[in-house]
Design an enzyme around this catalytic site. Structure first.
Site, PDB file in Angstrom:
ATOM      1  CD  GLN A 114     141.274  76.972  13.434  1.00 28.15           C
ATOM      2  OE1 GLN A 114     141.452  77.491  14.511  1.00 28.15           O
ATOM      3  NE2 GLN A 114     141.801  77.433  12.329  1.00 28.15           N
ATOM      4  CG  PHE A 115     135.602  77.967   9.080  1.00 29.89           C
ATOM      5  CD1 PHE A 115     135.799  77.806   7.714  1.00 29.89           C
ATOM      6  CD2 PHE A 115     135.946  79.179   9.666  1.00 29.89           C
ATOM      7  CE1 PHE A 115     136.332  78.838   6.953  1.00 29.89           C
ATOM      8  CE2 PHE A 115     136.486  80.208   8.926  1.00 29.89           C
ATOM      9  CZ  PHE A 115     136.679  80.039   7.559  1.00 29.89           C
ATOM     10  CB  THR A 116     140.470  76.767   8.600  1.00 28.76           C
ATOM     11  OG1 THR A 116     141.068  76.737   9.891  1.00 28.76           O
ATOM     12  CG2 THR A 116     139.986  78.175   8.273  1.00 28.76           C
TER      13      THR A 116
END
Length: 148
Positions: free
Chosen positions: A78-80
């Site tokens: 989950q880079f966000t």
């Protein structure tokens, strides 16, 4: 590293309409990696997650860990989690690690959990995923390795 940990009765992840990972009782772990993260960050978070006492004992007190209850983990990259929303209306993702680095640490995170005896299911790194789960409690914990 950041992990949003959610206690789940059930969880699954699909990619292009195909289920690629699913668990029953355990955690959904949304995992984000930033530029300065190392294996030490992975070690810290894995140890914290597998021993975190947020499952009920016989007296309905959150006193048991994932290991105690034989729970599983659905791990989703989950880079966000490193989205910076302080300016404007569109998040800036410059604090998220580059894909090669993030993939390596994410895979290490999953391997360490598996090596500790916990079943780990995953999505597919870098793909658009649909994640479904029942957050039990609800219990949601945010962990950051920078806090150690």
């Amino acid at each position: 590293m950041k992990v949003v940990l959610q206690r789940a009765k059930d969880a699954s992840v699909t990619v292009n309409g195909e289920t690629v990972g699913a668990i029953d009782d355990g955690f959904v772990a949304l995992v984000g990696v930033t530029h300065s993260d190392t294996e030490a960050d992975v070690d810290y978070l894995v140890n914290k997650i597998i021993h975190l006492r947020v499952f009920e004992d016989e007296n309905e007190k959150m006193n048991l860990s994932l290991k105690d209850v034989g729970g599983k983990i659905l791990s989703i990259s989950q880079f966000t989690l490193y989205g910076d929303c302080r300016k404007g209306r569109r998040p800036n993702f410059m604090q998220a690690a580059k894909p090669d680095m993030a993939r390596s640490l994410y895979e290490s995170f999953n391997k360490q959990i598996k090596d500790s005896g916990i079943v780990v299911e995953t999505g597919i790194f870098g793909e658009m995923m649909d994640v479904s789960f029942t957050n039990y409690g609800p219990v949601t914990i945010i962990l950051e390795s920078a806090d150690r």
